[in-house]
Design a protein around this motif. Sequence first.
Motif, PDB file in Angstrom:
ATOM      1  N   PRO A 418       0.818  -1.214   0.000  1.00 52.79           N
ATOM      2  CA  PRO A 418       0.000   0.000   0.000  1.00 52.79           C
ATOM      3  C   PRO A 418       0.852   1.264   0.000  1.00 52.79           C
ATOM      4  CG  PRO A 418       0.075  -0.944   2.200  1.00 52.79           C
ATOM      5  CD  PRO A 418       0.761  -1.931   1.287  1.00 52.79           C
ATOM      6  N   VAL A 419       0.262   2.351  -0.487  1.00 47.08           N
ATOM      7  CA  VAL A 419       0.877   3.684  -0.433  1.00 47.08           C
ATOM      8  C   VAL A 419       0.008   4.519   0.499  1.00 47.08           C
ATOM      9  CG1 VAL A 419       1.593   5.712  -1.743  1.00 47.08           C
ATOM     10  CG2 VAL A 419       1.727   3.433  -2.792  1.00 47.08           C
ATOM     11  N   ILE A 420       0.563   4.905   1.644  1.00 47.75           N
ATOM     12  CA  ILE A 420      -0.234   5.551   2.685  1.00 47.75           C
ATOM     13  C   ILE A 420       0.321   6.937   3.003  1.00 47.75           C
ATOM     14  CG2 ILE A 420      -1.116   5.386   5.041  1.00 47.75           C
ATOM     15  CD1 ILE A 420      -2.148   3.182   3.228  1.00 47.75           C
ATOM     16  N   VAL A 421      -0.552   7.942   2.940  1.00 42.29           N
ATOM     17  CA  VAL A 421      -0.237   9.288   3.424  1.00 42.29           C
ATOM     18  C   VAL A 421      -1.076   9.510   4.678  1.00 42.29           C
ATOM     19  CG1 VAL A 421      -0.277  11.751   2.934  1.00 42.29           C
ATOM     20  CG2 VAL A 421       0.262  10.132   1.109  1.00 42.29           C
ATOM     21  N   ALA A 422      -0.424   9.782   5.793  1.00 42.45           N
ATOM     22  CA  ALA A 422      -1.117   9.881   7.079  1.00 42.45           C
ATOM     23  C   ALA A 422      -1.135  11.319   7.579  1.00 42.45           C
ATOM     24  CB  ALA A 422      -0.433   8.981   8.112  1.00 42.45           C
ATOM     25  N   THR A 423      -2.239  11.663   8.241  1.00 44.50           N
ATOM     26  CA  THR A 423      -2.366  12.960   8.901  1.00 44.50           C
ATOM     27  C   THR A 423      -2.046  12.786  10.379  1.00 44.50           C
ATOM     28  OG1 THR A 423      -4.175  13.516   7.390  1.00 44.50           O
ATOM     29  CG2 THR A 423      -3.890  14.914   9.317  1.00 44.50           C
ATOM     30  N   PRO A 424      -0.976  13.380  10.888  1.00 45.41           N
ATOM     31  CA  PRO A 424      -0.632  13.198  12.304  1.00 45.41           C
ATOM     32  C   PRO A 424      -1.620  13.915  13.217  1.00 45.41           C
ATOM     33  CG  PRO A 424       0.873  14.755  11.259  1.00 45.41           C
ATOM     34  CD  PRO A 424       0.016  14.197  10.169  1.00 45.41           C
ATOM     35  N   PRO A 425      -1.763  13.467  14.461  1.00 44.43           N
ATOM     36  CA  PRO A 425      -2.674  14.126  15.406  1.00 44.43           C
ATOM     37  C   PRO A 425      -2.273  15.580  15.654  1.00 44.43           C
ATOM     38  CG  PRO A 425      -1.961  11.984  16.239  1.00 44.43           C
ATOM     39  CD  PRO A 425      -1.109  12.291  15.053  1.00 44.43           C
ATOM     40  N   LYS A 426      -3.269  16.446  15.800  1.00 46.63           N
ATOM     41  CA  LYS A 426      -3.013  17.869  16.030  1.00 46.63           C
ATOM     42  C   LYS A 426      -2.262  18.118  17.336  1.00 46.63           C
ATOM     43  CE  LYS A 426      -4.744  19.754  12.393  1.00 46.63           C
ATOM     44  NZ  LYS A 426      -3.849  20.473  11.464  1.00 46.63           N
ATOM     45  N   LEU A 427      -2.423  17.211  18.287  1.00 49.26           N
ATOM     46  CA  LEU A 427      -1.751  17.393  19.570  1.00 49.26           C
ATOM     47  C   LEU A 427      -0.239  17.474  19.398  1.00 49.26           C
ATOM     48  CD1 LEU A 427      -1.829  17.537  22.651  1.00 49.26           C
ATOM     49  CD2 LEU A 427      -1.845  15.029  22.700  1.00 49.26           C
ATOM     50  N   LEU A 428       0.299  16.769  18.417  1.00 50.14           N
ATOM     51  CA  LEU A 428       1.747  16.806  18.193  1.00 50.14           C
ATOM     52  C   LEU A 428       2.209  18.189  17.778  1.00 50.14           C
ATOM     53  CD1 LEU A 428       2.309  13.406  16.326  1.00 50.14           C
ATOM     54  CD2 LEU A 428       2.615  13.925  18.756  1.00 50.14           C
TER      55      LEU A 428
END
Length: 565
Positions: A418-428
């Motif tokens: 798979p090719v995955i683009v992830a959105t990190p949590p805003k808390l970071l």
Amino acid sequence: RKIPKKTPAAEVELRALDLAKADLEEYAAQRSKVLLDKWDYYEALRLVDELAEAKFFEDRTFGIWRHGGAVGWTTAFKEFPDVARVMAKVVLELEPEATFTAICVMRNSQRGQHRDSNNDEKANNYLVIVFVDKLRCTTFSPRKRHEVLPWEGTRTMMVAYTPQAMGKITQEMIQQLEDHGYVPPLSQLPEYFILEEQRAPRVCPINVVEEEAHQEDLTPIADNDQEWDMFLDVEDGMVKVSPEATALLRPRVAKVEVNYTPDIEDVINSLKGPLEVTHTVDPKDAMAHLSLWKDAIAKEMNTVEVAISRLQVGTPERREWLQNPRAQRLPTKMVFTIKPNSKAELTNRATWVKRKVRLVVCGNFAASETMSLYTEAAPSEAVRTGLVIAKREGWSVGIIDIVAAFLKTPIGDDEGDPVIVATPPKLLQELNLIQASELWGLVRALYGLRQSPVLWSRHRDRRMDAMKPPTGFAMMRGRTISSWWSVRDARGRLSAVILIYVDDYLILGPPRLIQMLTDMIQQEWDTSDLSILSEENAVKFLGMELTLRGEEMYLSQQGYIEELI
């Protein structure tokens, strides 16, 4: 005039909020500001309902609008930013993984069956009905037909959605949406949008296996065939059991699990000794005691660094990832747990609990994949068989586990990965661990990704096949149970057994050979310290507790049972 006494409750008349337009707008702005300073979810719902009753939301939407080829901000979004922030918080508190760029509120709206053809087909609509017995957020595709069903009384509905802006939302607009608490889907980022004719078609081969039909499979069922009746033999003779009772007698299996353990700090403070069972922590509790979790969050961020490629705004790498037609764009979240500490000291209360934070991909949002997701793990009967052999041969029992196994699993080695683009949590971002609008391209597997277990299993077994066993021994993988590895000496005699459950290893054999096999595995991966089963040291594998009493080995789930009761 002076009121001599309170009006009896029966004589109190409730009237709708009736203010002049300017007063209503001022009330909406000021009340929203107060709520944002001192948040109360139900007060926020009450405000939305009041404003809807006063017709504040008529002809107002908050966020992005699109008309034909034009895209811009709605007037209400610019004039009432705090109202927009309140509504965004309401939606996200019910559905933390929601993505949207616009919100509208409707009062007693009647809509026939329709599709939202101007909305982003890759995003969802999120519907919140204000003040119902059981609050929930209903999620559905804007491209599926939907309608408003009849109801009684009055009803206020809030809908968060994503107009298809066709790539015309700038990075500055994305930032402004995020500043208002909105969560734009990745499909609306400026780097993502590509005209459909530019996209390469994706062809997914499907293997079709034809089976020869057998004549007995085609035999029609006789019309007079019926289900068997059931009778009970009682003192007065045979009694026929009714069909309804028969249905109740059918065996069923049900499972109940607690999502979060509430008031986790109270649980920790009430401990009389080291924690024995892992608890999943409600994110709200973690946020209320964020200072206690900062070290664990930073540690997890350092751990996942090897698994991600940071995609910053405006970089060619970000554009390349987002424009890959096979890319799946998935949110992430943090899972907070407290776990037993294997190094707990009875005299040191601070060691009784280990706080753990894990960054996980929200794999439930992933599209269907053509690759098989099946991966075998050691079945319980294989564990029991191995322990019987160990008891018969007088072997020892050792346990190790691979540290952060999924993060050691490369993605992209095979064409179908798979090719995955992830959105990190805003808390970071709030903790200054990532930059604004940063995205992640996954170069290694993360927990939560549906393909992670099979990717890790494939990588693990390839590395196991390539390992060089101790001198004089050969290592062979089982055919019936592929998680069973036999270790044989030069004469072919079984000398040890390795059983694998995902990233946990159960090693059965003579103590010296167990240590040699552990050293072999540790040359490839970081692992926990080798734990040998003894009367003083119980071990856990496959959710089972292994204890030794004299020459007898026992399997149990005592800790889990005690937690249930």
